[in-house]
Write an enzyme that holds these catalytic residues in place. Structure first.
Site, mmCIF file in Angstrom:
data_model
loop_
_atom_site.group_PDB
_atom_site.id
_atom_site.type_symbol
_atom_site.label_atom_id
_atom_site.label_comp_id
_atom_site.label_asym_id
_atom_site.label_seq_id
_atom_site.Cartn_x
_atom_site.Cartn_y
_atom_site.Cartn_z
ATOM 1 N N ASP A 70 0.846 -1.191 0.000
ATOM 2 C CA ASP A 70 0.000 0.000 0.000
ATOM 3 C C ASP A 70 0.882 1.242 0.000
ATOM 4 O O ASP A 70 1.712 1.425 0.899
ATOM 5 C CB ASP A 70 -0.902 0.010 1.233
ATOM 6 N N TYR A 75 3.199 10.124 0.378
ATOM 7 C CA TYR A 75 4.105 9.535 1.363
ATOM 8 C C TYR A 75 5.566 9.883 1.055
ATOM 9 O O TYR A 75 6.443 9.676 1.889
ATOM 10 C CB TYR A 75 3.969 8.014 1.399
ATOM 11 N N LYS A 100 -2.436 6.299 -4.322
ATOM 12 C CA LYS A 100 -3.527 7.227 -4.032
ATOM 13 C C LYS A 100 -3.290 8.590 -4.687
ATOM 14 O O LYS A 100 -2.151 9.049 -4.789
ATOM 15 C CB LYS A 100 -3.695 7.396 -2.517
ATOM 16 N N HIS A 133 -7.455 9.928 -2.284
ATOM 17 C CA HIS A 133 -6.903 9.850 -0.926
ATOM 18 C C HIS A 133 -7.811 10.501 0.110
ATOM 19 O O HIS A 133 -7.999 9.977 1.214
ATOM 20 C CB HIS A 133 -5.518 10.505 -0.904
#
Length: 338
Positions: A70, A75, A100, A133
């Protein structure tokens, strides 16, 4: 509803290391010899994974039998995650990769460029799942300024086109309120495959989980170990130190983390615990061997604190999770709810 699938899967030809069992029973991971058609119930999360450690963590997890990663553009470690995927040398069709769409990329042209960057950074030819997201659009290049001209419907139509372009097999949502999931279902041509949201023993949201089962949307539980995340508030004692869970885990000859993850699996959600440590990546898989009796599941249900750990709504000026447990609390409640 029409669910389009951009890629076909080939049946397994060799005996898998692990076999998936039905939901609400101990769940085993799929092996790399069985091409992954549907989302595996157990995966590795990468949110807050250090850039200098995540590549090894991903490689180690894939080498150890994980087949579900994931990720997300925001990130800021997808390139390193991609290095880990490449180093493992696992055939692309044998792993599940989720990414996402970040808030500033909700406009259709931005969405296309964003998914292409994630695919490139991750070193894969396509994604298995691409999620919105958050149900919040930012004006591109203007920080957290809300984009009042781009709706979640505009963004959903853009994601449908990403499936048609073979950039992702499935699309879904993350951190949506129930009413927004229902609104997407009312207008979609290619409908949500999955919804990733925070759920754990301290924020169980069982009615919300059950709702997704009823409408055919899979649930991915992020932060499945609750407030073990160092960024979360500490006014509640960490779940891993909870006497109830310590006693229950001891009864199962398991760690608290294993027991909590097993509960997440047994209630029918996919769990994606994050770790960059080999010990915990291995240890977490022990959850696959644990099951609970009905009375134990009822006792766990009674531990629900209805406490949300991740809620950026106030800083964005948006009331998130409006119809769910522990929604955003704003000073100005006239701000639009999402």
């Amino acid at each position: 509803m029409i669910f389009l699938r951009a890629f076909s899967a080939v049946a397994a030809t060799v005996t898998p290391l692990f076999a998936l069992l039905p939901l609400f029973a101990p769940v085993a991971a799929e092996s790399h010899s069985a091409h992954v058609r549907d989302i595996p119930h157990f995966g590795l999360g990468t949110w807050l994974s250090d850039r200098d450690k995540v590549a090894h963590a991903v490689q180690y997890a894939l080498d150890s039998g994980y087949n579900h990663i994931d990720a997300a553009l925001v990130y800021h470690n997808e390139d390193q995650t991609g290095k880990g995927i490449a180093a493992a040398g696992v055939p692309r069709e044998d792993i599940w990769v989720t990414s996402k769409l970040w808030n500033e990329h909700h406009r259709p042209d931005e969405a296309t460029e964003a998914i292409k960057k994630s695919i490139s950074d991750l070193g894969v030819e396509y994604l298995d799942l691409y999620l919105i997201h958050w149900p919040v659009a930012f004006v591109p290049g203007e920080g957290n300024k809300l984009d009042e001209e781009t709706s979640i419907f505009d963004t959903w139509r853009a994601l449908e086109n990403l499936v048609r372009a073979n950039l992702t097999r499935h699309i879904g949502v993350s951190n949506f309120a129930k009413k927004d999931v229902e609104a997407i279902l009312d207008m979609c041509t290619i409908c949500p495959y999955a919804h990733e949201f925070e759920t754990h023993p301290y924020l169980q949201q069982q009615d919300f989980v059950d709702f997704h089962k009823e409408v055919g949307i899979k649930v991915i539980a992020y932060s499945p170990l609750a407030n073990t995340n160092p960024t979360y508030h500490r006014d509640i004692k960490p779940l891993l130190e909870d006497p109830f869970w310590k006693k229950l885990a001891s009864k199962k000859n398991a760690t608290v983390a294993q027991a909590v993850l097993a509960w997440g699996l047994q209630r029918g959600t996919s769990v994606i615990p994050k770790s960059v440590h080999e010990k915990y990546i291995d240890e977490n898989l022990g959850a696959l061997e644990i099951s609970f009796m009905d009375d134990e599941m009822k006792a766990i249900h009674a531990q629900d604190k209805k406490t949300r750990m991740n809620n950026p709504g106030k800083s964005w000026g948006v009331k998130l999770f409006a119809d769910l447990d522990d929604p955003t609390k704003l000073d100005d409640e006239k701000i639009e709810e999402l």
